[in-house]
Design an enzyme around this catalytic site. Structure first.
Site, PDB file in Angstrom:
ATOM      1  N   LYS A  93       3.129  -8.360  -3.731  1.00  0.00           N
ATOM      2  CA  LYS A  93       2.654  -9.253  -2.665  1.00  0.00           C
ATOM      3  C   LYS A  93       1.243  -9.754  -2.950  1.00  0.00           C
ATOM      4  CE  LYS A  93       3.190  -6.156   0.650  1.00  0.00           C
ATOM      5  NZ  LYS A  93       3.707  -4.990  -0.145  1.00  0.00           N
ATOM      6  N   ARG A  98      -7.072   3.842  -5.222  1.00  0.00           N
ATOM      7  CA  ARG A  98      -6.413   3.922  -3.913  1.00  0.00           C
ATOM      8  C   ARG A  98      -5.820   5.313  -3.717  1.00  0.00           C
ATOM      9  NH1 ARG A  98      -2.913  -1.466  -2.478  1.00  0.00           N
ATOM     10  NH2 ARG A  98      -1.892   0.076  -1.129  1.00  0.00           N
TER      11      ARG A  98
HETATM   12  P1  AP5 Z   1       0.687  -5.646  -6.032  1.00  0.00           P
HETATM   13  O1  AP5 Z   1       0.633  -7.120  -6.176  1.00  0.00           O
HETATM   14  O2  AP5 Z   1      -0.545  -4.908  -5.723  1.00  0.00           O
HETATM   15  O3  AP5 Z   1       1.836  -5.262  -4.972  1.00  0.00           O
HETATM   16  P2  AP5 Z   1       1.744  -5.172  -3.395  1.00  0.00           P
HETATM   17  O4  AP5 Z   1       3.106  -5.526  -2.893  1.00  0.00           O
HETATM   18  O5  AP5 Z   1       0.583  -5.928  -2.870  1.00  0.00           O
HETATM   19  O6  AP5 Z   1       1.545  -3.608  -3.271  1.00  0.00           O
HETATM   20  P3  AP5 Z   1       0.622  -2.759  -2.292  1.00  0.00           P
HETATM   21  O7  AP5 Z   1       0.576  -1.394  -2.870  1.00  0.00           O
HETATM   22  O8  AP5 Z   1      -0.641  -3.444  -1.988  1.00  0.00           O
HETATM   23  O9  AP5 Z   1       1.570  -2.800  -1.018  1.00  0.00           O
HETATM   24  P4  AP5 Z   1       1.476  -2.085   0.339  1.00  0.00           P
HETATM   25  O10 AP5 Z   1       2.292  -2.936   1.224  1.00  0.00           O
HETATM   26  O11 AP5 Z   1       1.913  -0.661   0.269  1.00  0.00           O
HETATM   27  O12 AP5 Z   1      -0.074  -1.994   0.627  1.00  0.00           O
HETATM   28  P5  AP5 Z   1      -1.043  -2.611   1.715  1.00  0.00           P
HETATM   29  O13 AP5 Z   1      -2.348  -2.737   1.104  1.00  0.00           O
HETATM   30  O14 AP5 Z   1      -0.421  -3.780   2.380  1.00  0.00           O
HETATM   31  O15 AP5 Z   1       1.382  -5.068  -7.349  1.00  0.00           O
HETATM   32  C1  AP5 Z   1       1.425  -3.671  -7.603  1.00  0.00           C
HETATM   33  C2  AP5 Z   1       1.091  -3.401  -9.067  1.00  0.00           C
HETATM   34  O16 AP5 Z   1       2.123  -3.954  -9.877  1.00  0.00           O
HETATM   35  C3  AP5 Z   1      -0.210  -4.058  -9.542  1.00  0.00           C
HETATM   36  O17 AP5 Z   1      -0.824  -3.230 -10.442  1.00  0.00           O
HETATM   37  C4  AP5 Z   1       0.263  -5.376 -10.209  1.00  0.00           C
HETATM   38  O18 AP5 Z   1      -0.587  -5.785 -11.236  1.00  0.00           O
HETATM   39  C5  AP5 Z   1       1.618  -4.949 -10.775  1.00  0.00           C
HETATM   40  N1  AP5 Z   1       2.608  -6.021 -10.788  1.00  0.00           N
HETATM   41  C6  AP5 Z   1       2.803  -7.005  -9.853  1.00  0.00           C
HETATM   42  N2  AP5 Z   1       3.841  -7.790 -10.188  1.00  0.00           N
HETATM   43  C7  AP5 Z   1       4.347  -7.292 -11.345  1.00  0.00           C
HETATM   44  C8  AP5 Z   1       5.435  -7.665 -12.189  1.00  0.00           C
HETATM   45  N3  AP5 Z   1       6.214  -8.724 -11.904  1.00  0.00           N
HETATM   46  N4  AP5 Z   1       5.655  -6.926 -13.295  1.00  0.00           N
HETATM   47  C9  AP5 Z   1       4.873  -5.841 -13.597  1.00  0.00           C
HETATM   48  N5  AP5 Z   1       3.801  -5.446 -12.845  1.00  0.00           N
HETATM   49  C10 AP5 Z   1       3.562  -6.151 -11.726  1.00  0.00           C
HETATM   50  O19 AP5 Z   1      -1.075  -1.440   2.795  1.00  0.00           O
HETATM   51  C11 AP5 Z   1      -1.673  -0.201   2.524  1.00  0.00           C
HETATM   52  C12 AP5 Z   1      -1.745   0.621   3.786  1.00  0.00           C
HETATM   53  O20 AP5 Z   1      -2.585  -0.030   4.757  1.00  0.00           O
HETATM   54  C13 AP5 Z   1      -0.422   0.839   4.522  1.00  0.00           C
HETATM   55  O21 AP5 Z   1       0.305   1.944   3.998  1.00  0.00           O
HETATM   56  C14 AP5 Z   1      -0.897   1.072   5.931  1.00  0.00           C
HETATM   57  O22 AP5 Z   1      -1.404   2.368   6.083  1.00  0.00           O
HETATM   58  C15 AP5 Z   1      -2.051   0.099   6.052  1.00  0.00           C
HETATM   59  N6  AP5 Z   1      -1.643  -1.232   6.537  1.00  0.00           N
HETATM   60  C16 AP5 Z   1      -1.781  -2.427   5.876  1.00  0.00           C
HETATM   61  N7  AP5 Z   1      -1.309  -3.438   6.612  1.00  0.00           N
HETATM   62  C17 AP5 Z   1      -0.860  -2.891   7.758  1.00  0.00           C
HETATM   63  C18 AP5 Z   1      -0.243  -3.429   8.921  1.00  0.00           C
HETATM   64  N8  AP5 Z   1       0.015  -4.744   9.045  1.00  0.00           N
HETATM   65  N9  AP5 Z   1       0.102  -2.571   9.926  1.00  0.00           N
HETATM   66  C19 AP5 Z   1      -0.165  -1.251   9.833  1.00  0.00           C
HETATM   67  N10 AP5 Z   1      -0.738  -0.667   8.753  1.00  0.00           N
HETATM   68  C20 AP5 Z   1      -1.074  -1.489   7.732  1.00  0.00           C
HETATM   69 MG    MG Z   2      -1.177  -5.407  -1.793  1.00  0.00          MG
END
Ligand code: AP5
Ligand code: MG
Length: 194
Positions: free
Chosen positions: A14, A134
């Site tokens: 994402k 993280r």
């Molecule tokens: P990346 O692009 O970082 O993937 P992502 O989907 O953004 O993954 P996240 O780990 O950020 O998702 P998340 O939803 O768990 O975290 P968030 O920060 O929203 O890609 C991942 C890796 O793969 C990278 O190293 C990238 O380079 C690599 N990659 C990408 N595409 C690739 C490909 N095609 N091939 C190979 N490699 C690839 O949330 C974290 C925490 O915050 C939650 O658990 C929760 O506690 C809180 N939180 C956030 N938003 C909310 C909300 N709305 N409500 C409640 N709690 C929330």
């Molecule tokens: Mg992310």
């Protein structure tokens, strides 16, 4: 106006694809995860409250997330289109977003759902854990994050399918391959809405 939600389990790409999309389509990016990590880094009250949920892979309470959204709504929902990344994550958040969007006289164009296997997303996150700093990038917490995604976030697929906004994108393959698929879906939307 192009207003997007990028949707998917942890590690589906994402954040990575959002950075490409803001360039190509001139959008404002809002990642609730990035905002929370920034709040944590600067030691704000919100950051401190959110920490225990993030570290355990649980959703941060809706009241905190909705306040974050309202605080930023004027900046995000404006003349440029937006891309929400990691938000909304449950029905309460989706309904709040719908209300805010209506108040601003706009609408969500598309919900782009990145579909990646659990094996692949775990591999990606564990690779990232080597330098992401993280606390939630461990095998155990990733399992929990996926579980929370399935239970609380996945029901939104139906919510947006019913609104006719959902597009599922095959998220396996290289970053460029996935970006091409997303761009094709957006371009198709733009062509058929002009
Ligand atoms: P990346 O692009 O970082 O993937 P992502 O989907 O953004 O993954 P996240 O780990 O950020 O998702 P998340 O939803 O768990 O975290 P968030 O920060 O929203 O890609 C991942 C890796 O793969 C990278 O190293 C990238 O380079 C690599 N990659 C990408 N595409 C690739 C490909 N095609 N091939 C190979 N490699 C690839 O949330 C974290 C925490 O915050 C939650 O658990 C929760 O506690 C809180 N939180 C956030 N938003 C909310 C909300 N709305 N409500 C409640 N709690 C929330
Ligand atoms: Mg992310």
């Amino acid at each position: 106006m192009l207003n997007l939600i990028i949707f998917g389990a942890p590690g589906t790409g994402k954040g990575t694809q959002s950075l490409n999309l803001i360039e190509k389509y001139n959008l404002v990016h809002l990642s609730t995860g990035d905002i929370l990590r920034e709040e944590l880094k600067t030691g704000t009250e919100i950051g401190l409250k959110a920490k225990k949920y993030i570290d355990e892979g649980l959703l941060v309470p809706d009241s905190i997330i909705i306040d974050l959204l309202f605080d930023r709504a004027d900046k995000i929902i404006g003349p440029k289109g937006f891309i929400f990344d990691g938000f909304p994550r449950n029905t309460v958040q989706a309904e709040e977003l719908d209300k805010v969007v209506v108040e601003k006289n706009t609408s969500i164009s598309l919900v782009l759902h990145l579909d990646v296997t659990e094996e692949e997303l775990t591999k990606r996150i564990l690779l990232r854990s080597q330098n992401s700093g993280r606390a939630d990038d461990t095998e155990e917490v990733v399992k929990k994050r996926v579980e929370v995604y399935i239970q609380q976030t996945m029901p939104l697929l139906d919510y947006y399918r019913k609104q006719g906004k959902l597009i599922t994108i095959h998220g396996m393959g290289t970053i460029d391959e996935v970006f091409s698929r997303i761009s094709a879906a957006i371009d198709n939307y733009i062509t058929s809405n002009n």
